[in-house]
Design a protein around this motif. Sequence first.
Motif, PDB file in Angstrom:
ATOM      1  N   PRO A  86       0.772  -1.129   0.170  1.00 17.05           N
ATOM      2  CA  PRO A  86       0.015  -0.047  -0.135  1.00 17.05           C
ATOM      3  C   PRO A  86       0.877   1.160   0.199  1.00 17.05           C
ATOM      4  O   PRO A  86       0.482   2.325  -0.604  1.00 17.05           O
ATOM      5  CB  PRO A  86      -0.904  -0.192   1.230  1.00 17.05           C
ATOM      6  CG  PRO A  86      -1.027  -1.479   1.503  1.00 17.05           C
ATOM      7  CD  PRO A  86       0.455  -2.123   1.039  1.00 17.05           C
ATOM      8  N   VAL A  87       1.970   1.357   0.791  1.00 13.03           N
ATOM      9  CA  VAL A  87       2.942   2.591   0.666  1.00 13.03           C
ATOM     10  C   VAL A  87       3.527   2.764  -0.555  1.00 13.03           C
ATOM     11  O   VAL A  87       3.228   3.872  -1.247  1.00 13.03           O
ATOM     12  CB  VAL A  87       4.049   2.200   1.740  1.00 13.03           C
ATOM     13  CG1 VAL A  87       4.826   3.409   1.784  1.00 13.03           C
ATOM     14  CG2 VAL A  87       3.495   2.022   2.846  1.00 13.03           C
ATOM     15  N   PHE A  88       4.176   1.589  -1.348  1.00 16.73           N
ATOM     16  CA  PHE A  88       4.499   1.697  -2.750  1.00 16.73           C
ATOM     17  C   PHE A  88       3.584   2.117  -3.591  1.00 16.73           C
ATOM     18  O   PHE A  88       3.717   2.993  -4.702  1.00 16.73           O
ATOM     19  CB  PHE A  88       5.214   0.385  -3.229  1.00 16.73           C
ATOM     20  CG  PHE A  88       6.201  -0.341  -2.267  1.00 16.73           C
ATOM     21  CD1 PHE A  88       6.863   0.538  -1.384  1.00 16.73           C
ATOM     22  CD2 PHE A  88       6.405  -1.582  -2.228  1.00 16.73           C
ATOM     23  CE1 PHE A  88       7.972   0.053  -0.553  1.00 16.73           C
ATOM     24  CE2 PHE A  88       7.306  -2.201  -1.375  1.00 16.73           C
ATOM     25  CZ  PHE A  88       8.112  -1.364  -0.622  1.00 16.73           C
ATOM     26  N   GLU A  89       2.322   1.445  -3.707  1.00 15.13           N
ATOM     27  CA  GLU A  89       1.249   1.901  -4.599  1.00 15.13           C
ATOM     28  C   GLU A  89       0.931   3.408  -4.232  1.00 15.13           C
ATOM     29  O   GLU A  89       0.702   3.866  -5.707  1.00 15.13           O
ATOM     30  CB  GLU A  89      -0.031   1.106  -4.243  1.00 15.13           C
ATOM     31  CG  GLU A  89       0.283  -0.576  -5.101  1.00 15.13           C
ATOM     32  CD  GLU A  89      -0.726  -1.272  -4.078  1.00 15.13           C
ATOM     33  OE1 GLU A  89      -0.615  -2.632  -3.994  1.00 15.13           O
ATOM     34  OE2 GLU A  89      -1.628  -0.867  -3.299  1.00 15.13           O
ATOM     35  N   ALA A  90       0.470   3.912  -3.095  1.00 17.82           N
ATOM     36  CA  ALA A  90       0.243   5.414  -3.161  1.00 17.82           C
ATOM     37  C   ALA A  90       1.336   6.122  -3.663  1.00 17.82           C
ATOM     38  O   ALA A  90       0.978   7.293  -4.207  1.00 17.82           O
ATOM     39  CB  ALA A  90      -0.154   5.484  -1.805  1.00 17.82           C
ATOM     40  N   GLY A 137       2.895   9.184 -10.674  1.00 18.00           N
ATOM     41  CA  GLY A 137       2.465   8.881 -12.020  1.00 18.00           C
ATOM     42  C   GLY A 137       3.535   7.880 -12.859  1.00 18.00           C
ATOM     43  O   GLY A 137       3.527   7.712 -13.914  1.00 18.00           O
ATOM     44  N   LEU A 138       3.985   6.706 -11.828  1.00 20.26           N
ATOM     45  CA  LEU A 138       4.726   5.962 -12.411  1.00 20.26           C
ATOM     46  C   LEU A 138       3.953   4.599 -12.322  1.00 20.26           C
ATOM     47  O   LEU A 138       2.738   4.345 -11.438  1.00 20.26           O
ATOM     48  CB  LEU A 138       6.011   5.768 -11.634  1.00 20.26           C
ATOM     49  CG  LEU A 138       7.318   6.507 -12.112  1.00 20.26           C
ATOM     50  CD1 LEU A 138       6.792   7.893 -11.933  1.00 20.26           C
ATOM     51  CD2 LEU A 138       8.510   6.304 -11.178  1.00 20.26           C
ATOM     52  N   GLY A 165      12.818   8.233  -2.875  1.00 20.76           N
ATOM     53  CA  GLY A 165      13.898   8.421  -3.611  1.00 20.76           C
ATOM     54  C   GLY A 165      14.345   7.328  -4.676  1.00 20.76           C
ATOM     55  O   GLY A 165      14.866   7.748  -5.730  1.00 20.76           O
ATOM     56  N   ALA A 166      13.454   6.054  -4.629  1.00 21.36           N
ATOM     57  CA  ALA A 166      13.630   5.197  -5.629  1.00 21.36           C
ATOM     58  C   ALA A 166      12.903   5.743  -6.965  1.00 21.36           C
ATOM     59  O   ALA A 166      13.213   5.629  -7.869  1.00 21.36           O
ATOM     60  CB  ALA A 166      13.054   3.814  -5.276  1.00 21.36           C
ATOM     61  N   ILE A 167      11.766   6.342  -6.717  1.00 18.24           N
ATOM     62  CA  ILE A 167      10.857   6.939  -7.607  1.00 18.24           C
ATOM     63  C   ILE A 167      11.593   7.997  -8.284  1.00 18.24           C
ATOM     64  O   ILE A 167      11.655   7.983  -9.774  1.00 18.24           O
ATOM     65  CB  ILE A 167       9.585   7.447  -7.018  1.00 18.24           C
ATOM     66  CG1 ILE A 167       8.632   6.434  -6.558  1.00 18.24           C
ATOM     67  CG2 ILE A 167       8.825   8.374  -8.208  1.00 18.24           C
ATOM     68  CD1 ILE A 167       7.470   6.781  -6.107  1.00 18.24           C
ATOM     69  N   ARG A 168      12.367   8.645  -7.699  1.00 11.20           N
ATOM     70  CA  ARG A 168      13.246   9.916  -8.317  1.00 11.20           C
ATOM     71  C   ARG A 168      14.191   9.065  -9.418  1.00 11.20           C
ATOM     72  O   ARG A 168      14.472   9.375 -10.378  1.00 11.20           O
ATOM     73  CB  ARG A 168      13.961  10.613  -7.394  1.00 11.20           C
ATOM     74  CG  ARG A 168      13.024  11.706  -6.724  1.00 11.20           C
ATOM     75  CD  ARG A 168      13.619  12.516  -5.525  1.00 11.20           C
ATOM     76  NE  ARG A 168      14.812  13.256  -6.047  1.00 11.20           N
ATOM     77  CZ  ARG A 168      15.485  14.029  -5.419  1.00 11.20           C
ATOM     78  NH1 ARG A 168      15.399  14.142  -3.996  1.00 11.20           N
ATOM     79  NH2 ARG A 168      16.639  14.881  -6.071  1.00 11.20           N
ATOM     80  N   TYR A 169      14.895   8.117  -8.699  1.00  8.68           N
ATOM     81  CA  TYR A 169      15.811   7.312  -9.682  1.00  8.68           C
ATOM     82  C   TYR A 169      15.398   6.764 -10.826  1.00  8.68           C
ATOM     83  O   TYR A 169      15.847   7.004 -11.987  1.00  8.68           O
ATOM     84  CB  TYR A 169      16.775   6.316  -8.904  1.00  8.68           C
ATOM     85  CG  TYR A 169      17.890   5.529  -9.549  1.00  8.68           C
ATOM     86  CD1 TYR A 169      19.069   6.013  -9.511  1.00  8.68           C
ATOM     87  CD2 TYR A 169      17.294   4.658 -10.365  1.00  8.68           C
ATOM     88  CE1 TYR A 169      19.836   5.416 -10.273  1.00  8.68           C
ATOM     89  CE2 TYR A 169      18.373   3.798 -11.228  1.00  8.68           C
ATOM     90  CZ  TYR A 169      19.441   4.176 -10.916  1.00  8.68           C
ATOM     91  OH  TYR A 169      20.765   3.584 -11.740  1.00  8.68           O
TER      92      TYR A 169
END
Length: 485
Positions: A96-100, A106-107, A165-169
């Motif tokens: 749920p954390v990753f999904e939100a 928008g990934l 941070g991972a989303i930015r990468y």
Amino acid sequence: METEPISTRRWVILLSCLFFLQPVLLKATAHTSRLDVEVDYLMDFAADQVKERLQLLDQSLLEHRFDKSVRDLIAYHLRYPAQTARNVGRAVAYFPVFEAELAAAGLPEALKYLPVIESALRPEALSRVGAQGLWQFMPFTAPEYGLLIDEYVDERLDAYQATRGAIRYLADAYDYLNDWSLAIAAYNAGKGGVRRAMRRSGGKNFWTVRRYLPRETRNYVPAFIAAIYLTEFYAVHGIEPEMPSLDEQLVERVVVYQPLSFYRVAQVTGLSIEVIQRLNPGYRKGYLPGYKSGHNLVLPQRVTAALRNYLATCANSDDEPTLPWAPVLRMPAYSPQNGTDYERFFQRATNLDSLQSIAEKLQIPASQLAIWNHLSPLDTLVQGQAIKYFRPIVLEARLQRVVNFSTWRAPSLAVPGKLTPADLRAYPLPAMLGNPLYLSLTQKEKPSAIVARFPYLEMNRFLSANELANDKTLPAGSVVRIPRK
């Protein structure tokens, strides 16, 4: 260096051990061989079904091929299903954390499976080269992606901050490489390494540049595909998720801006410090230092109302009151009881319902509903099917500053010209003005033994004052309240 020859007696002992261990070793070898044969037969027999299931997944992210490497990885985890059982159980809390966060950026949602292969969804996971956390950031690259590391905080271990941070990468990698399968490969090999493989091969996706990537990265995307398959379709292979407690599944984030210790959180919520630490491994000293940017504090949903009330009422006060609901004697051995702290419900599916539509009605992530019910989000529901879910019983602790006002006044005396001892009288203070008496136990002791020290004290009164149910022995270090006369 020469070794000492083994004596005849030692050889006899060694051969005797091998003789007695032989049946066990043969049985274990036979079991492993039989399991290997069964898994290989299953994978060959069900290969078409596995391919069909993979085709049901989101192909816009990457092509979910069922090649030999994907097949071998799935087969390996079916031989040793315990890791998949743990991964699926942990996914209830972290997906749920990753999904939100992915939706907000928008990934693609399927990127949530990357931490499965990076860390097995263990926030404290540490690699041999020093990468740590759910998303496995190195200490020197973490600050580049907005993650703070100092003597108090390591945000690589914060699920929310590390995901951002991972989303930015990943967003940078996609912008640079223009393909999600290559962006996923870059999470392992680096953007530069993938770019070099693209130049050498002329390819524009993982499968066309694979042979030019480093050896480890060639199997990274197949491992990603295998992780998706096993997490989505574990139930059809008879894998039972290994769930953490509901206190670690149904969690909520509270952003805290002032200094706060885990001990104070434990007092307010009744949680053990061990549970608070497991949910918040990024705080190195059990303390939120109070930086202006705020800190994420993850707690069970059932206690966040109590903590927010505490923060709003008295966290900034120098005159912080004693917290009357703090179960000091309960803390060391406390663990959530599903029948007490949570309620289980069932939602009946209609002929128009899907798992996603029920999740939206209940305002519960579909990934949680799927795992609680051993389903895939892609499964079709039948009319009347019971979908299980849980709700916490919320701790609504209302903080009040209790001030005892006394109407007692010292009596006025007619003072004679000269006082004699007969004129002097003692007027005792009312009991409500006396300070409470607390006793710290230096050794384990039963309540009945403590009560025996105070002749006026009744057992029921002592148990009630300390919220105890029986005469069970209290551990050393416990602090008990001794009611006044």
